[in-house]
Each structure stands twice: as C-alpha cells, then as structure tokens.
Design a protein around this motif. Structure first.
Motif, short mmCIF file in Angstrom:
data_model
loop_
_atom_site.label_atom_id
_atom_site.label_comp_id
_atom_site.label_asym_id
_atom_site.label_seq_id
_atom_site.Cartn_x
_atom_site.Cartn_y
_atom_site.Cartn_z
N LYS A 197 0.83 -1.20 0.00
CA LYS A 197 0.00 0.00 0.00
C LYS A 197 0.87 1.26 0.00
O LYS A 197 1.99 1.25 0.48
N ASN A 198 0.31 2.33 -0.54
CA ASN A 198 0.94 3.66 -0.53
C ASN A 198 2.31 3.66 -1.22
O ASN A 198 3.23 4.35 -0.80
N TYR A 199 2.43 2.87 -2.28
CA TYR A 199 3.69 2.80 -3.03
C TYR A 199 3.68 3.88 -4.10
O TYR A 199 2.65 4.10 -4.76
N PRO A 200 4.80 4.58 -4.31
CA PRO A 200 4.83 5.65 -5.30
C PRO A 200 4.40 5.18 -6.69
O PRO A 200 4.87 4.15 -7.16
N VAL A 201 3.48 5.88 -7.30
CA VAL A 201 2.99 5.68 -8.67
C VAL A 201 1.94 4.56 -8.76
O VAL A 201 0.95 4.68 -9.48
N LEU A 202 2.13 3.45 -8.03
CA LEU A 202 1.28 2.28 -8.22
C LEU A 202 0.03 2.30 -7.33
O LEU A 202 0.07 2.83 -6.22
N VAL A 203 -1.03 1.67 -7.83
CA VAL A 203 -2.26 1.55 -7.03
C VAL A 203 -2.06 0.53 -5.91
O VAL A 203 -1.18 -0.33 -5.98
N ASP A 204 -2.88 0.63 -4.88
CA ASP A 204 -2.85 -0.37 -3.81
C ASP A 204 -3.41 -1.69 -4.33
O ASP A 204 -4.29 -1.70 -5.20
N GLU A 235 8.18 5.73 -20.81
CA GLU A 235 7.20 6.04 -21.86
C GLU A 235 5.97 5.13 -21.75
O GLU A 235 4.85 5.57 -22.00
N VAL A 236 6.18 3.87 -21.35
CA VAL A 236 5.04 2.96 -21.15
C VAL A 236 4.19 3.45 -19.98
O VAL A 236 2.95 3.42 -20.04
N TYR A 237 4.84 3.92 -18.92
CA TYR A 237 4.09 4.47 -17.78
C TYR A 237 3.27 5.68 -18.21
O TYR A 237 2.14 5.86 -17.76
N ARG A 238 3.85 6.51 -19.07
CA ARG A 238 3.09 7.68 -19.57
C ARG A 238 1.91 7.22 -20.43
O ARG A 238 0.82 7.77 -20.35
N ASN A 257 -3.85 7.63 -7.52
CA ASN A 257 -4.44 8.97 -7.46
C ASN A 257 -3.41 10.04 -7.10
O ASN A 257 -3.49 11.17 -7.58
N GLU A 258 -2.46 9.69 -6.27
CA GLU A 258 -1.41 10.64 -5.88
C GLU A 258 -0.65 11.11 -7.12
O GLU A 258 -0.40 12.32 -7.29
N ALA A 259 -0.27 10.17 -7.99
CA ALA A 259 0.47 10.52 -9.21
C ALA A 259 -0.42 11.31 -10.17
O ALA A 259 0.05 12.26 -10.81
N LYS A 260 -1.68 10.93 -10.27
CA LYS A 260 -2.60 11.66 -11.15
C LYS A 260 -2.78 13.10 -10.68
O LYS A 260 -2.78 14.04 -11.49
N GLU A 261 -2.94 13.30 -9.38
CA GLU A 261 -3.13 14.65 -8.84
C GLU A 261 -1.87 15.49 -9.03
O GLU A 261 -1.95 16.69 -9.32
N PHE A 262 -0.72 14.87 -8.86
CA PHE A 262 0.54 15.59 -9.09
C PHE A 262 0.61 16.05 -10.54
O PHE A 262 0.99 17.19 -10.82
N TYR A 263 0.23 15.17 -11.45
CA TYR A 263 0.25 15.49 -12.88
C TYR A 263 -0.66 16.68 -13.19
O TYR A 263 -0.29 17.58 -13.94
N GLN A 264 -1.83 16.70 -12.57
CA GLN A 264 -2.80 17.77 -12.83
C GLN A 264 -2.35 19.12 -12.27
O GLN A 264 -2.64 20.17 -12.84
N THR A 265 -1.63 19.10 -11.15
CA THR A 265 -1.24 20.35 -10.50
C THR A 265 0.17 20.81 -10.85
O THR A 265 0.43 22.01 -10.96
#
Length: 463
Positions: free
Chosen positions: A190-197, A286-289, A297-305
């Motif tokens: 859980k709470n791993y950078p980039v990846l979902v739980d 590039e595959v991650y992109r 969600n943490e990574a998505k929110e970072f991307y948006q802001t």
C-alpha cells in the motif's frame, strides 16, 4: 482438474503453474529460473510438451514470470498469451533486453575461449522469437470477466507491485460444479509511489499465493522521503559527493524518480543534478506515460497540478554511450540512477568502476540483491571487489533501504489470505519464496485456521 507447480516451487524465481481440466491446459506464467548458475541450460527444456498448452496467462512483466515465454513459443506453443495492456508493453521491453543479455554473455564467453570450439550454450532465444511471442499477446483490462471458453472465465485483479500486475482469478465449471482458483502473482504494498494499492481478491476455493516476504516486515520507523532527503543531504549537499542508486529499470526507477520529483518540487532540498542512465528505464517510462490512467491517485493529482511526474528541472535522461561517459566526467555533486539493481551488468558497472574508490561517493541500494551478486557482496561488507579484471578497494559508503521494495511484507501476505472466508477457502498453496519464508508464512496462516500446502516442484494436486 489438476494443478502442477512447475516453477517457483520452494524458491523465488521461475514462476510456472500448469492448470489442466479434462480437455484444456492453461499455463499461468512462464518465468526464467535463475536459481542455478547454469540457468540457460536449466530453462532450455520444459517438463511438458509446449505444443499441448492451449493458453498462457501472464500475471506481470517481470522476467521471473515472463522470461521463458519465447522459449515456449520456440519449442511449439501456438496459443494466445493473455495479460493486461501495460504488461504486454513492459514484457516486450524486458524480453528484448533478455536477448541482449544472452548475446552479451555469449560474446564474453567467446572472447575468453578463443581457440576453443565449445563456447557454452547458445542464447535461449533471439529477437525473432520475442517478436513471435509478442504477436500472441491478447490484452484484457482489470476487473473485466473474460470468457476463455464455455466453462472457463478469467478476471484480472490489480495487485500493485508493477504497472499492469494482476492476480488471476479463474472460474472453472466441470461436471456442473464451478470452482474458483486464484493466483496472486506478486502482491504489491500500500501507498507505493505511482502504483495503485492491491485490491482485495474475490472469494476463491483455492489460492496459489506468493511468499517472498514471509516472516519479514518492512521498515516502519522512517519514510522513503525522509530516507532520500537524509542520504542526499549527507552525500551531495554537506559534502561534494555523488550518490549512485542501482535501480531496476522497470518499476523501481519510475517510483524513485516520482519521489525525487516530489521532494524537489516541495523545496525540501536545494537543486541537485540527477541523471537516469538506463536506456531500458527511458523506454519503460514512456510505457508508464502511455498507461497513465492506471497510476495511483497521488500521481494523477501531481500530474494535474504540477505536470509530468517523471520530468523536472535538473533531471536528465541519458540516452547513448557518449552521454553516459560525459556523466562520469561530471564533477559537481549529483545523483546517478542506473541499472542493473544488483550490479550484475548494465551501465551501473561503469559508474561503480569510477566511484567505488571515491570517499565522497555513497551507493544506495533500494532493492533485493540475490546471493552471490556484486550488490550482495557490497552489502555484506566485502572490502575489495573485482571489476574489469581489477581489484578495487571499497571506499564508497554502502547503504540500503527496503522502502522501495515492490513486494508486500509478511503482514500484507497474511491479510491477503485473511480476506478470504475461512469456511470457503479449501487450501492455500505457497510459492515464490525461500523455504524459510514459506515456512514462517505457513505457520502464521495455519494459526489462523487455514489449510496450507507448500508444493514440491512437479507435485500434482487434484482440485
């Protein structure tokens, strides 16, 4: 219905499980077995006829789960390979990289044996076999039941660990009786950078569960952010040093880069030059992109802001060998992220060669190093290492953190099983772990009331 554990049986690598109904054979994973030094010879032959396998299901892209697929194809398998979309893209990268490793090892053997006719085993497979394998990939999204045939249904459940990694849930009807079998693949945390739980698995009758971290708990007295900040301060800010971070190109590097992006974007450290020196990591990013909808969600929110999680000031992706050599000549304090994570080959060896005798250098290990690898020898405190036919004194500081380990720990594994109804789950089969880890996890599960088996390789289990 029969289950045979043909790989990762009382060991970590080589995941391969054969599930057979009356008229259909499914192989779950087909990984390389690295447990013996002669791994190319060990992986040349299968304990079954590849042509008789109807279907392969791939849990995720890591080479100990996917790495022998091209051999299976080369030896007669003609069916489809089902996996998630990111797994297909990442597996292609890793399998092509495996070909490069095979060829590189063969070239080294040939150079060392000039004048001799026997130059060791040929590569397990070549690029053409990889492309034939990739052509068989059929991708299926998460949580979308997929009818394999009239009596078998497949569902992929997200488990973290790596982008696209999935547990496999099979619902099989025989003689008007339906049974559900789950294969965890590798369970993330859980709470791993980039990846979902990891998601809770649906109820099954039988569960084949990984046990990598059985009996071990991850560090909990500090955070990844704190660990990186302290290490960077000590190495690159308080002193004019360089921080080498050996990192697996796919998964670990992307999570590390995102965490560094967060640290510097918050202004928690003054700017430090960062180099990512791994062509494979560049392609994987590039595959991650491409599959950004599947990050957490943490990574998505970072991307948006704040923008791209994998791009920021003072971060440079190194591409060719010439650029890599210029990094070695960079004299200012810096961070170098390079592969391979266990120091067995890759560009990290170049950086290690030039920095292992540098008192101002720190080498930070962020992943597991198998016994006997160069990384393992450094972690156990060897004062001298041999590299490029030279004995080098180890003056660099050696550090390690498990906070970027992609595997759930003992409690995560126990909780995965405890989410299953004790009355309905008939048996748990433990795979993908060292014997000690399996025994400790088995003891904990038995204490909870579960029926647990640790299968031997080739053991046939009637379900």
């Amino acid at each position: 219905m029969r289950l045979t554990i043909w790989g990762a049986a009382q060991q970590v690598t080589g995941s391969m499980h054969l599930l057979q109904t009356e008229n259909y054979s499914i192989l779950i994973d087909c990984g390389l077995d690295y447990e013996k030094g002669t791994y190319q010879e060990e992986n040349q032959h299968f304990p079954f006829n590849p042509a008789e396998i109807d279907l392969v299901i791939l849990t995720h892209a890591h080479i100990d789960h996917s790495g022998n697929l091209p051999t299976l194809v080369r030896m007669g398998f003609e069916g489809q390979i089902l996996c998630t979309p990111p797994t297909a893209d990442l597996a292609e990268l890793l399998l092509l990289d495996s070909v490069n490793i095979f060829l590189s090892k063969q070239n080294k053997r040939n150079k060392g044996r000039r004048g001799h006719h026997h130059s060791g085993p040929p590569p397990l497979y070549l690029q053409k076999h990889v492309m034939e394998t990739v052509d068989r990939f059929i991708t299926i999204g998460f949580n979308k039941p997929f009818k394999i045939n009239g009596s078998i249904e497949l569902t992929f459940i997200p488990v973290g660990h790596l982008l696209g990694a999935a547990a496999v849930i099979l619902s099989i009807t025989e003689n008007e009786i339906t049974k559900k079998i789950g294969f965890t693949g590798d369970i993330g945390r859980k709470n791993y950078p980039v990846l979902v739980d990891p998601e809770i698995l649906p109820q099954v009758d039988y569960l084949v569960c990984e046990s990598t971290y059985g009996g071990r708990l991850h560090s909990s007295n500090t955070t990844l952010e704190e660990t990186l900040i302290n290490t960077i301060q000590d190495t690159c800010i308080k002193s004019p040093g360089r921080l080498l971070i050996p990192a697996f190109s796919i998964g670990r590097t992307q999570s590390l880069v995102f965490t560094l992006n967060q640290i510097f974007s918050k202004g928690l450290l003054p700017p430090v030059q960062i180099f990512v020196d791994s062509p494979l990591a560049n392609h994987a990013t590039e595959v991650y992109r491409k599959h950004h909808s599947l990050v957490n969600n943490e990574a998505k929110e970072f991307y948006q802001t704040k923008g791209d999680e994998f791009e920021f000031d003072n971060l440079i992706y190194v591409h060719d060998r010439k650029e890599s050599e210029s990094v070695m000549n960079y004299l200012e304090p810096c961070i170098i992220i390079s592969s391979a994570g266990m120091l067995e080959g890759g560009r990290i060896q170049d950086h290690l060669y030039h920095n292992i005798q540098n008192y101002y250098c720190t080498i930070l290990f962020i992943g597991f190093c198998a016994k006997g690898t160069l990384g393992d020898r450094l972690l156990r405190g060897d004062p001298i290492i041999r590299l490029r036919n030279r004995d080098l004194m180890v003056y660099a500081a050696i550090k390690k953190t498990d906070l970027l380990s992609g595997h759930g720990d003992h409690q995560d594994l126990v909780n995965t099983v405890k989410n299953q109804d004790l009355a309905q789950l008939k048996r748990v089969f433990l795979v993908h772990g060292e014997t000690k880890s399996m025994d400790l996890l088995a003891t904990a599960l038995i204490e909870e009331g579960y029926q647990v088996t640790i299968p031997e390789k080739g053991e046939i289990i009637e379900l």
